[in-house]
Motif scaffolding. Structure first.
Motif, PDB file in Angstrom:
ATOM      1  N   UNK A 259      -0.500   1.534  -1.976  1.00  0.00           N
ATOM      2  CA  UNK A 259      -0.481   2.470  -3.106  1.00  0.00           C
ATOM      3  C   UNK A 259      -1.722   3.360  -3.085  1.00  0.00           C
ATOM      4  N   UNK A 260      -2.870   2.785  -2.805  1.00  0.00           N
ATOM      5  CA  UNK A 260      -4.110   3.556  -2.750  1.00  0.00           C
ATOM      6  C   UNK A 260      -4.046   4.589  -1.625  1.00  0.00           C
ATOM      7  N   UNK A 261      -3.583   4.169  -0.452  1.00  0.00           N
ATOM      8  CA  UNK A 261      -3.492   5.106   0.671  1.00  0.00           C
ATOM      9  C   UNK A 261      -2.550   6.258   0.352  1.00  0.00           C
ATOM     10  N   UNK A 262      -1.411   5.951  -0.255  1.00  0.00           N
ATOM     11  CA  UNK A 262      -0.447   7.005  -0.600  1.00  0.00           C
ATOM     12  C   UNK A 262      -1.059   7.946  -1.634  1.00  0.00           C
ATOM     13  N   UNK A 263      -1.726   7.386  -2.631  1.00  0.00           N
ATOM     14  CA  UNK A 263      -2.341   8.201  -3.671  1.00  0.00           C
ATOM     15  C   UNK A 263      -3.413   9.118  -3.088  1.00  0.00           C
ATOM     16  N   UNK A 264      -4.255   8.566  -2.214  1.00  0.00           N
ATOM     17  CA  UNK A 264      -5.309   9.386  -1.591  1.00  0.00           C
ATOM     18  C   UNK A 264      -4.703  10.477  -0.727  1.00  0.00           C
ATOM     19  N   UNK A 265      -3.649  10.141   0.010  1.00  0.00           N
ATOM     20  CA  UNK A 265      -3.005  11.133   0.879  1.00  0.00           C
ATOM     21  C   UNK A 265      -2.407  12.262   0.042  1.00  0.00           C
ATOM     22  N   UNK A 266      -1.731  11.901  -1.036  1.00  0.00           N
ATOM     23  CA  UNK A 266      -1.108  12.922  -1.879  1.00  0.00           C
ATOM     24  C   UNK A 266      -2.157  13.800  -2.531  1.00  0.00           C
ATOM     25  N   UNK A 267      -3.253  13.209  -2.990  1.00  0.00           N
ATOM     26  CA  UNK A 267      -4.319  13.993  -3.608  1.00  0.00           C
ATOM     27  C   UNK A 267      -4.918  14.958  -2.598  1.00  0.00           C
TER      28      UNK A 267
ATOM     29  N   UNK B 203       8.700   4.437  -0.027  1.00  0.00           N
ATOM     30  CA  UNK B 203       9.173   5.151   1.159  1.00  0.00           C
ATOM     31  C   UNK B 203       8.405   4.723   2.406  1.00  0.00           C
ATOM     32  N   UNK B 204       7.088   4.527   2.239  1.00  0.00           N
ATOM     33  CA  UNK B 204       6.268   4.085   3.381  1.00  0.00           C
ATOM     34  C   UNK B 204       6.731   2.711   3.851  1.00  0.00           C
ATOM     35  N   UNK B 205       6.950   1.818   2.904  1.00  0.00           N
ATOM     36  CA  UNK B 205       7.390   0.473   3.268  1.00  0.00           C
ATOM     37  C   UNK B 205       8.733   0.508   3.982  1.00  0.00           C
ATOM     38  N   UNK B 206       9.636   1.332   3.508  1.00  0.00           N
ATOM     39  CA  UNK B 206      10.952   1.428   4.149  1.00  0.00           C
ATOM     40  C   UNK B 206      10.819   2.010   5.552  1.00  0.00           C
ATOM     41  N   UNK B 207      10.004   3.058   5.680  1.00  0.00           N
ATOM     42  CA  UNK B 207       9.859   3.712   6.982  1.00  0.00           C
ATOM     43  C   UNK B 207       9.150   2.815   7.992  1.00  0.00           C
ATOM     44  N   UNK B 208       8.214   2.006   7.516  1.00  0.00           N
ATOM     45  CA  UNK B 208       7.469   1.119   8.419  1.00  0.00           C
ATOM     46  C   UNK B 208       8.210  -0.188   8.667  1.00  0.00           C
ATOM     47  N   UNK B 209       9.338  -0.368   8.033  1.00  0.00           N
ATOM     48  CA  UNK B 209      10.134  -1.567   8.263  1.00  0.00           C
ATOM     49  C   UNK B 209       9.570  -2.826   7.637  1.00  0.00           C
ATOM     50  N   UNK B 210       8.961  -2.670   6.459  1.00  0.00           N
ATOM     51  CA  UNK B 210       8.402  -3.842   5.789  1.00  0.00           C
ATOM     52  C   UNK B 210       9.488  -4.845   5.439  1.00  0.00           C
ATOM     53  N   UNK B 211       9.176  -6.096   5.675  1.00  0.00           N
ATOM     54  CA  UNK B 211      10.015  -7.199   5.218  1.00  0.00           C
ATOM     55  C   UNK B 211       9.212  -7.932   4.149  1.00  0.00           C
ATOM     56  N   UNK B 212       9.882  -8.680   3.276  1.00  0.00           N
ATOM     57  CA  UNK B 212       9.160  -9.382   2.215  1.00  0.00           C
ATOM     58  C   UNK B 212       8.062 -10.274   2.797  1.00  0.00           C
ATOM     59  N   UNK B 213       6.900 -10.173   2.167  1.00  0.00           N
ATOM     60  CA  UNK B 213       5.767 -10.979   2.616  1.00  0.00           C
ATOM     61  C   UNK B 213       4.959 -11.430   1.423  1.00  0.00           C
ATOM     62  N   UNK B 214       3.669 -11.583   1.621  1.00  0.00           N
ATOM     63  CA  UNK B 214       2.822 -12.132   0.562  1.00  0.00           C
ATOM     64  C   UNK B 214       2.527 -11.104  -0.528  1.00  0.00           C
ATOM     65  N   UNK B 215       2.625  -9.804  -0.214  1.00  0.00           N
ATOM     66  CA  UNK B 215       2.388  -8.768  -1.206  1.00  0.00           C
ATOM     67  C   UNK B 215       0.939  -8.356  -1.348  1.00  0.00           C
ATOM     68  N   UNK B 216       0.064  -8.956  -0.580  1.00  0.00           N
ATOM     69  CA  UNK B 216      -1.361  -8.629  -0.667  1.00  0.00           C
ATOM     70  C   UNK B 216      -1.633  -7.161  -0.343  1.00  0.00           C
ATOM     71  N   UNK B 217      -0.822  -6.565   0.495  1.00  0.00           N
ATOM     72  CA  UNK B 217      -1.060  -5.204   0.952  1.00  0.00           C
ATOM     73  C   UNK B 217      -0.585  -4.139  -0.024  1.00  0.00           C
ATOM     74  N   UNK B 218       0.183  -4.489  -1.001  1.00  0.00           N
ATOM     75  CA  UNK B 218       0.823  -3.498  -1.863  1.00  0.00           C
ATOM     76  C   UNK B 218      -0.186  -2.560  -2.520  1.00  0.00           C
ATOM     77  N   UNK B 219      -1.263  -3.117  -3.061  1.00  0.00           N
ATOM     78  CA  UNK B 219      -2.256  -2.260  -3.719  1.00  0.00           C
ATOM     79  C   UNK B 219      -2.902  -1.302  -2.722  1.00  0.00           C
ATOM     80  N   UNK B 220      -3.174  -1.801  -1.529  1.00  0.00           N
ATOM     81  CA  UNK B 220      -3.797  -0.972  -0.499  1.00  0.00           C
ATOM     82  C   UNK B 220      -2.870   0.182  -0.116  1.00  0.00           C
TER      83      UNK B 220
END
Ligand code: FES
Length: 98
Positions: A46-54, A27-44
């Motif tokens: 996920x971590x931010x979303x997990x921390x926010x939800x917790x 949902x974050x990627x869709x809302x921020x308008x992510x386009x396909x890229x290298x994918x390096x940020x994906x883990x980061x």
């Protein structure tokens, strides 16, 4: 600080998306308008979303649920933060001298 260099998305952008109701990395990627890229940020992301939800779930557990929005009482002369807090805990703001 940038979370995603390929899409120039910052931490503030991601936090804003989560504050607006995004609850998953997808949902974050869709809302921020992510386009396909290298994918390096994906883990980061996920971590931010997990921390926010917790943090959000912990805050809800401690406060008894999501806090509703309330009007901020108008601050008049002689009213400090302690008085404003006490008034709001009593269920409403006392009339202010104009
Ligand atoms: S850093 Fe996000 S797609 Fe490359």
């Amino acid at each position: 600080m940038y979370v995603c260099i390929c899409n120039a998305v910052t931490e503030d952008d991601v936090n804003g998306c989560m504050a607006s109701g995004c609850r998953t990395a997808r949902e974050v990627k869709a809302a921020c308008g992510f386009k396909p890229g290298c994918g390096t940020c994906t883990r980061r992301i996920h971590t931010m979303v997990s921390e926010y939800r917790t943090a959000s779930e912990l805050a809800d557990a401690l406060t008894g649920g999501p806090a509703g929005l309330a009007a901020v009482p108008e601050q008049g002369p002689g009213r400090g933060p302690e008085q404003i807090i006490a008034e709001s805990e009593e269920g409403g703001a006392a009339p202010t001298a104009a």
